[in-house]
Design a protein around this motif. Sequence first.
Motif, PDB file in Angstrom:
ATOM      1  N   UNK A 176      43.210  51.388  49.015  1.00 12.94           N
ATOM      2  CA  UNK A 176      42.119  52.143  48.399  1.00 12.94           C
ATOM      3  C   UNK A 176      42.167  52.011  46.886  1.00 12.94           C
ATOM      4  N   UNK A 177      43.374  52.107  46.339  1.00 13.35           N
ATOM      5  CA  UNK A 177      43.527  51.963  44.890  1.00 13.35           C
ATOM      6  C   UNK A 177      43.160  50.556  44.437  1.00 13.35           C
ATOM      7  N   UNK A 178      43.598  49.547  45.189  1.00 11.61           N
ATOM      8  CA  UNK A 178      43.288  48.154  44.832  1.00 11.61           C
ATOM      9  C   UNK A 178      41.782  47.929  44.828  1.00 11.61           C
ATOM     10  N   UNK A 179      41.078  48.450  45.825  1.00 10.55           N
ATOM     11  CA  UNK A 179      39.629  48.266  45.889  1.00 10.55           C
ATOM     12  C   UNK A 179      38.934  48.885  44.683  1.00 10.55           C
ATOM     13  N   UNK A 180      39.389  50.065  44.256  1.00 12.06           N
ATOM     14  CA  UNK A 180      38.777  50.737  43.118  1.00 12.06           C
ATOM     15  C   UNK A 180      39.030  50.010  41.802  1.00 12.06           C
ATOM     16  N   UNK A 181      40.110  49.255  41.737  1.00 14.55           N
ATOM     17  CA  UNK A 181      40.412  48.528  40.509  1.00 14.55           C
ATOM     18  C   UNK A 181      39.928  47.080  40.549  1.00 14.55           C
ATOM     19  N   UNK A 182      40.039  46.435  41.716  1.00 17.06           N
ATOM     20  CA  UNK A 182      39.749  45.007  41.803  1.00 17.06           C
ATOM     21  C   UNK A 182      38.254  44.712  41.821  1.00 17.06           C
ATOM     22  N   UNK A 183      37.483  45.485  42.571  1.00 19.84           N
ATOM     23  CA  UNK A 183      36.048  45.200  42.654  1.00 19.84           C
ATOM     24  C   UNK A 183      35.358  45.236  41.290  1.00 19.84           C
ATOM     25  N   UNK A 184      35.568  46.271  40.458  1.00 24.25           N
ATOM     26  CA  UNK A 184      34.936  46.244  39.135  1.00 24.25           C
ATOM     27  C   UNK A 184      35.449  45.111  38.253  1.00 24.25           C
ATOM     28  N   UNK A 185      36.717  44.722  38.460  1.00 24.70           N
ATOM     29  CA  UNK A 185      37.262  43.624  37.661  1.00 24.70           C
ATOM     30  C   UNK A 185      36.647  42.285  38.043  1.00 24.70           C
ATOM     31  N   UNK A 186      36.313  42.122  39.321  1.00 18.90           N
ATOM     32  CA  UNK A 186      35.746  40.851  39.787  1.00 18.90           C
ATOM     33  C   UNK A 186      34.248  40.749  39.539  1.00 18.90           C
ATOM     34  N   UNK A 187      33.532  41.861  39.673  1.00 23.68           N
ATOM     35  CA  UNK A 187      32.071  41.840  39.625  1.00 23.68           C
ATOM     36  C   UNK A 187      31.596  42.362  38.267  1.00 23.68           C
ATOM     37  N   UNK A 188      31.262  41.434  37.389  1.00 24.35           N
ATOM     38  CA  UNK A 188      30.650  41.787  36.107  1.00 24.35           C
ATOM     39  C   UNK A 188      29.134  41.616  36.155  1.00 24.35           C
ATOM     40  N   UNK A 189      28.684  40.613  36.911  1.00 28.85           N
ATOM     41  CA  UNK A 189      27.262  40.378  37.109  1.00 28.85           C
ATOM     42  C   UNK A 189      27.015  40.104  38.589  1.00 28.85           C
ATOM     43  N   UNK A 190      25.748  39.984  38.960  1.00 27.01           N
ATOM     44  CA  UNK A 190      25.412  39.725  40.365  1.00 27.01           C
ATOM     45  C   UNK A 190      25.957  38.393  40.850  1.00 27.01           C
ATOM     46  N   UNK A 191      26.105  37.436  39.946  1.00 24.47           N
ATOM     47  CA  UNK A 191      26.627  36.118  40.343  1.00 24.47           C
ATOM     48  C   UNK A 191      28.086  36.180  40.784  1.00 24.47           C
ATOM     49  N   UNK A 192      28.781  37.265  40.474  1.00 22.56           N
ATOM     50  CA  UNK A 192      30.194  37.384  40.832  1.00 22.56           C
ATOM     51  C   UNK A 192      30.412  37.964  42.228  1.00 22.56           C
ATOM     52  N   UNK A 193      29.353  38.394  42.890  1.00 21.92           N
ATOM     53  CA  UNK A 193      29.508  39.023  44.202  1.00 21.92           C
ATOM     54  C   UNK A 193      30.116  38.075  45.232  1.00 21.92           C
ATOM     55  N   UNK A 194      29.696  36.807  45.333  1.00 24.81           N
ATOM     56  CA  UNK A 194      30.373  35.909  46.280  1.00 24.81           C
ATOM     57  C   UNK A 194      31.861  35.774  46.020  1.00 24.81           C
ATOM     58  N   UNK A 195      32.253  35.792  44.737  1.00 22.29           N
ATOM     59  CA  UNK A 195      33.678  35.722  44.416  1.00 22.29           C
ATOM     60  C   UNK A 195      34.421  36.938  44.961  1.00 22.29           C
TER      61      UNK A 195
END
Length: 442
Positions: A176-195
């Motif tokens: 749960x903690x990883x998801x709260x930290x990793x998702x915002x770090x990976x997704x800066x724009x819509x193009x980052x969603x596949x990543x």
Amino acid sequence: MAGPAGDWPEAGAATSVRSALGGYRAYARRWVFLLVISLLSCSNATLWLSFAPVADTIARHFLLSTEQINWLSLVYLVVSIPFGMVAIWVLDSVGLRRATTLGAFLNFWGSMIRSMPCMAVDIQDPFVFLLGGQTFCALAQTLVIFSPAKLAALWFPEHQRATANMIGTMSNALGILVANLLSPALVKTEEDIPLMLGTYILPAGLTFLLAIACLWESVPPTPPSVGAAQSTSLSFLAGLKLEFAGLCGALFIVFGVLGAVALGLYVDRTKHFTEAIKIGLCLTSLACVAFAVVSQLQGQTIVLAAICSLLGFFGFSVAPVAMELAVECSFPVGEGAAAGLVFVLGQAEGVLIMVLLTSLTVRHAEPSVSTCQDGQGPLDWKVPMLLMAGLCVLFSCLFVLLFHTPYRRLQAEADASPSIQEDERPATAAALGHAPYLAATP
């Protein structure tokens, strides 16, 4: 060789002989089994909440509504109600190895399905794939959540059972903690969603491969302790009748999920975060006091089951609202940092309290009606239970009396939206606690 339910044929008279000869054995591969279950639990939790920290970006990219995004997380709660009991039956019927492998497959398959809208360009309704993938992952969660306790009982000696259970259980919290930290770090724009979607596939796939390659049996050839050797393979319903603690735990979870859904919907409409938590904590304290008193009495199984249901309904339901309140009162601090810090501090506090309560237990001096069969007298939890009830009442009173905060995120959103409808202003003002300010806003 043991059957799938995890009992050994020598669990009768041979138990005393084996104990005398020191014939119990703990195998090193028990740590591999624990690693697989821990990775699976962590991966499943990250998939559960991977969309929540970047909900706005996901909604814009796939043209989804806020309600649809919420369902990507709520589906876990909905699925756990009917399939939680089925998962218990699966664990007792097919064995821990097959149940874990099945859970790893469902978890991996779900992570793949929810990534398909980013892999194919001709998908008309991406929400179907996103929700379908989350549903498979939710099915996996029902198998994952009960596995650490069974693994600890079947594979670990008595002095390591609590540690093994703690590691497996806390892995879900870590996810749960990883998801709260990793998702915002990976997704800066819509193009980052596949990543982001692809990144969460990797641990799910790795766990599935490890489950296939490294898990060979549900139980070790030789039991690690007398408790494991005396483990029985009763039918599911018979086991529920005997294992009253397990039934109370199931009631706690089921009613807790129902309470969380109801309270979440209420708070979404009213924005009464603080009031809901204060009332919930007060009712939880009353239920905790009732549990501490009634648990000392004999023949009160129905009352205890009802109290456990109330504990789950009032206590478990405030957790997600507390996370939202943490975000509100700490804004503009990042959502992941605020919720993650509260979660980590809560877990640390829980560990300290459990260590304290366990240290206060003593062995019963007189004969007891307990059905424990570990060769020793059962523990007396009277003092720890009363202390737990006292701490619950104390912390609840301190929170009710001392915690007062404005809703900074709601205030910022209101300031950024000057075109609020006239009929919405009173409710918003009441929620924010700043009626004069909003009434004066043109």
